[in-house]
Design an enzyme around this catalytic site. Structure first.
Site, PDB file in Angstrom:
ATOM      1  N   ASN A 150     -10.012  -3.404  -6.155  1.00 53.52           N
ATOM      2  CA  ASN A 150      -9.437  -2.766  -7.157  1.00 53.52           C
ATOM      3  C   ASN A 150     -10.008  -2.517  -8.784  1.00 53.52           C
ATOM      4  OD1 ASN A 150      -6.145  -3.639  -5.740  1.00 53.52           O
ATOM      5  ND2 ASN A 150      -7.378  -1.888  -5.391  1.00 53.52           N
TER       6      ASN A 150
ATOM      7  N   ASP B 207       0.790  -1.375  -0.077  1.00 49.74           N
ATOM      8  CA  ASP B 207       0.128   0.045  -0.080  1.00 49.74           C
ATOM      9  C   ASP B 207       0.902   1.288   0.082  1.00 49.74           C
ATOM     10  OD1 ASP B 207      -2.388   1.205  -0.197  1.00 49.74           O
ATOM     11  OD2 ASP B 207      -2.646   0.962   1.968  1.00 49.74           O
TER      12      ASP B 207
HETATM   13  C1  FPP Z   1      -1.507   0.194  -3.458  1.00 50.71           C
HETATM   14  O1  FPP Z   1      -1.423   1.438  -3.531  1.00 50.71           O
HETATM   15  C2  FPP Z   1      -1.173  -0.608  -4.722  1.00 50.71           C
HETATM   16  C3  FPP Z   1      -1.905  -1.202  -5.579  1.00 50.71           C
HETATM   17  C4  FPP Z   1      -3.425  -1.187  -5.511  1.00 50.71           C
HETATM   18  C5  FPP Z   1      -1.275  -1.931  -6.640  1.00 50.71           C
HETATM   19  C6  FPP Z   1       0.027  -2.804  -6.222  1.00 50.71           C
HETATM   20  C7  FPP Z   1       0.699  -3.078  -7.529  1.00 50.71           C
HETATM   21  C8  FPP Z   1       1.784  -3.075  -7.862  1.00 50.71           C
HETATM   22  C9  FPP Z   1       2.921  -2.662  -6.954  1.00 50.71           C
HETATM   23  C10 FPP Z   1       2.370  -3.292  -9.236  1.00 50.71           C
HETATM   24  C11 FPP Z   1       1.925  -4.498 -10.268  1.00 50.71           C
HETATM   25  C12 FPP Z   1       2.196  -5.858  -9.321  1.00 50.71           C
HETATM   26  C13 FPP Z   1       3.154  -6.708  -9.487  1.00 50.71           C
HETATM   27  C14 FPP Z   1       3.037  -8.029  -8.926  1.00 50.71           C
HETATM   28  C15 FPP Z   1       4.028  -6.446 -10.524  1.00 50.71           C
HETATM   29  P1  FPP Z   1      -2.366   2.700  -3.790  1.00 50.71           P
HETATM   30  O2  FPP Z   1      -2.692   2.897  -5.058  1.00 50.71           O
HETATM   31  O3  FPP Z   1      -3.770   2.024  -3.003  1.00 50.71           O
HETATM   32  O4  FPP Z   1      -1.768   3.808  -2.771  1.00 50.71           O
HETATM   33  P2  FPP Z   1      -2.694   4.794  -2.081  1.00 50.71           P
HETATM   34  O5  FPP Z   1      -3.184   4.274  -0.871  1.00 50.71           O
HETATM   35  O6  FPP Z   1      -1.548   5.815  -1.702  1.00 50.71           O
HETATM   36  O7  FPP Z   1      -3.198   5.596  -2.910  1.00 50.71           O
END
Ligand code: FPP
Length: 222
Positions: A50, A2
């Site tokens: 998501n 996150d």
């Molecule tokens: C959460 O941060 C992250 C995600 C929803 C996506 C995670 C995906 C990756 C790191 C890339 C793809 C994965 C792989 C395995 C290659 P957020 O967007 O919720 O951040 P925020 O809470 O700060 O808005």
């Protein structure tokens, strides 16, 4: 994993820049986990919730996933990493599903470390899926309802092929499970850290393992 969005916002960058750095953190962390002797690592990459994000962001995340598989598969295979997916892939584009199948098949015989990527994953959906699987078996007469116990239920979950969950780490300061591994986390140790995911890597993982080693696990006993 996150905090990608907030990492980017702090730097005046678009959210996708945070996700890109998030992929770099994935690479570092997989390598670090293997170096530190971790048997299985699960990364929560895309939740059932998501799908509610704006189309542009979903498309960016899917693009990064494609990029990660195509760029990393050879190296992961050479490093003896077995790839698994936890979740429901039915809403994912066909080319990604095909790439994933290929990655799972190619790495199936590896035993240095298991890398499970939770994709289209929600713990409640996983539990419902397991309940349906067992109910169908009961209706077909393959099992009797009173045969269903915790061991059988566990074996019907997406994680059936993985060791028990010991440690769950959440980044970015949020202190909740957000529908991740609810069944499996029953006796897991949990660590919540303020660091955003794009800054995660060997150092933080090693610190978390040190803290885990200091915890006393009693599983309800004395
Ligand atoms: C959460 O941060 C992250 C995600 C929803 C996506 C995670 C995906 C990756 C790191 C890339 C793809 C994965 C792989 C395995 C290659 P957020 O967007 O919720 O951040 P925020 O809470 O700060 O808005």
């Amino acid at each position: 994993m996150d905090g990608n969005g907030r990492w980017a916002k702090q730097r005046g960058l678009p959210r996708v820049a945070g996700h890109k750095q998030g992929v770099e953190a994935v690479r570092r962390t997989v390598r670090a986990a293997s170096e530190l002797g971790i048997e299985a690592l699960t990364l929560y990459a895309f939740s059932t919730e998501n799908w509610r994000r704006p189309e542009d962001e979903i498309s960016d995340l899917l693009g990064l996933l494609r990029f990660f598989i195509s760029r990393e598969l050879d190296a992961l295979h050479k490093a003896g990493v077995r790839i698994l997916i936890l979740g429901d892939l039915c809403r994912f584009p066909a080319d990604i599903v095909a790439d994933i199948k290929h990655a799972i098949e190619r790495t199936a015989g590896n035993s240095k470390m298991t890398l499970a990527i939770a994709l289209g994953y929600g713990a409640r959906a996983e539990i419902v899926h397991a309940a349906r699987t067992l109910a169908a078996k009961a209706v077909a007469g393959e099992i009797a309802p009173d045969q269903i116990d915790e061991v059988m239920f566990d074996a019907a979950l997406y994680t059936h092929d993985m060791p028990p969950l010991d440690l769950l780490i959440r980044t970015s300061g949020e202190v909740r499970l957000s529908n991740f591994l609810l069944w499996q986390a029953a006796y897991a140790e949990m660590i919540f850290i303020d660091q955003f995911w794009p800054d995660f890597g060997h150092e933080t993982l090693a610190q978390c393992l040190d803290e885990y080693a200091r915890r006393e696990r009693r599983y309800g006993g004395l």
